[in-house]
Write an enzyme that holds these catalytic residues in place. Structure first.
Site, PDB file in Angstrom:
ATOM      1  N   LYS A   1       0.860  -1.176   0.000  1.00 44.09           N
ATOM      2  CA  LYS A   1       0.000   0.000   0.000  1.00 44.09           C
ATOM      3  C   LYS A   1       0.899   1.229   0.000  1.00 44.09           C
ATOM      4  O   LYS A   1       1.864   1.301   0.755  1.00 44.09           O
ATOM      5  CB  LYS A   1      -0.900   0.008   1.250  1.00 44.09           C
ATOM      6  CG  LYS A   1      -1.838   1.207   1.327  1.00 44.09           C
ATOM      7  CD  LYS A   1      -2.611   1.197   2.638  1.00 44.09           C
ATOM      8  CE  LYS A   1      -3.669   2.297   2.692  1.00 44.09           C
ATOM      9  NZ  LYS A   1      -3.156   3.633   2.433  1.00 44.09           N
TER      10      LYS A   1
ATOM     11  N   SER B   1       6.318   6.009  -1.820  1.00 43.58           N
ATOM     12  CA  SER B   1       7.572   5.353  -2.221  1.00 43.58           C
ATOM     13  C   SER B   1       8.393   4.842  -1.050  1.00 43.58           C
ATOM     14  O   SER B   1       9.616   4.731  -1.135  1.00 43.58           O
ATOM     15  CB  SER B   1       8.415   6.299  -3.087  1.00 43.58           C
ATOM     16  OG  SER B   1       7.690   6.731  -4.220  1.00 43.58           O
ATOM     17  N   ARG B   2       7.732   4.582   0.067  1.00 42.37           N
ATOM     18  CA  ARG B   2       8.392   4.084   1.274  1.00 42.37           C
ATOM     19  C   ARG B   2       9.388   5.079   1.878  1.00 42.37           C
ATOM     20  O   ARG B   2      10.199   4.713   2.715  1.00 42.37           O
ATOM     21  CB  ARG B   2       9.098   2.742   1.008  1.00 42.37           C
ATOM     22  CG  ARG B   2       8.138   1.591   0.673  1.00 42.37           C
ATOM     23  CD  ARG B   2       7.225   1.308   1.865  1.00 42.37           C
ATOM     24  NE  ARG B   2       6.379   0.146   1.650  1.00 42.37           N
ATOM     25  CZ  ARG B   2       5.112   0.170   1.207  1.00 42.37           C
ATOM     26  NH1 ARG B   2       4.572   1.348   0.883  1.00 42.37           N
ATOM     27  NH2 ARG B   2       4.419  -0.932   1.081  1.00 42.37           N
ATOM     28  N   LEU B   3       9.308   6.337   1.484  1.00 36.35           N
ATOM     29  CA  LEU B   3      10.157   7.369   2.065  1.00 36.35           C
ATOM     30  C   LEU B   3       9.404   8.039   3.215  1.00 36.35           C
ATOM     31  O   LEU B   3       9.038   9.216   3.171  1.00 36.35           O
ATOM     32  CB  LEU B   3      10.572   8.388   0.997  1.00 36.35           C
ATOM     33  CG  LEU B   3      11.434   7.811  -0.122  1.00 36.35           C
ATOM     34  CD1 LEU B   3      11.739   8.879  -1.172  1.00 36.35           C
ATOM     35  CD2 LEU B   3      12.745   7.248   0.446  1.00 36.35           C
TER      36      LEU B   3
END
Length: 210
Positions: free
Chosen positions: A8, A188-190
């Site tokens: 997600k 973006s998982r940042l």
């Protein structure tokens, strides 16, 4: 099912040092209230992680029941977690509110709360929960569900003609934090990660890489 393909992307909110409260307790209250407004399921549920007597970590879900100088929860002192905290009074708490794409992690030392505080909360509980605190030998192996039900009946009979009181083996713990990390999901998982660390009674705030 390809579990590795489940993902997600997070994009609801941001978290910046410039807009976070300088007091982590106040910041936690803000996030908790927003989680309540979002109708998060079991909003006060948290994973309590302790160090097992065998050296392995143990985690389980418990409920936050108060915030003062620390985070307060209740249990049977003779349970697995009770014995682990007595042996090694260090623990961590993890809150996760997926509705807001947020997580909070808390590390610190744990102490028992006063008998008066434990009494106050015990008598605020429903009678069934008070009976359960007496009836269940928490974390002990039992032979059957029927035995548990019989122990419950025995306790009900014992207190049928006299006022119930708090079991001496049941009460509260307070985790007094030295680190509190606030995590906000980002694309973006940042992700945004801000950590408060206690230094000479003052809280220092830093950003962590995701």
């Amino acid at each position: 099912m390809n579990i590795s393909a489940i993902r997600k992307d997070y994009a609801l909110k941001t978290l910046e040092i410039s807009n976070i409260n300088e007091n982590p307790f106040e910041q936690f209250h803000v996030w908790l209230q927003e989680a309540i407004k979002s109708e998060a399921l079991e909003v006060n549920a948290m994973t309590l992680s302790t160090l097992g007597l065998d050296g392995f970590p143990n985690g389980r879900i418990v409920l936050l029941k108060g915030i003062d100088s620390g985070f307060v929860f209740f249990t049977n002192y003779e349970s697995q977690k009770g014995k682990e905290l007595e042996n090694s009074p260090k623990a961590s708490l993890t809150f996760f509110w997926p509705e807001l794409e947020r997580q909070v992690r808390v590390n610190g030392l744990v102490e028992k709360i006063s008998s008066e505080e434990s009494d106050e909360y015990f008598f605020s509980r429903p009678l069934g929960s008070q009976i359960g605190a007496w009836a269940s030998p928490q974390s002990k192996k039992i032979s059957s569900r029927e035995l548990l039900e019989q122990m419950k009946l025995d306790v009900e009979k014992e207190f049928s003609n006299k006022p119930i009181h708090r079991p001496p083996h049941w009460g509260g713990f307070r985790l007094i934090p030295n680190k509190i990390e606030f995590w906000q999901g980002r694309p973006s998982r940042l992700h945004d990660r801000l950590i408060f660390e206690l230094n000479n009674e003052s809280w220092e705030i830093s950003r962590l890489a995701p």
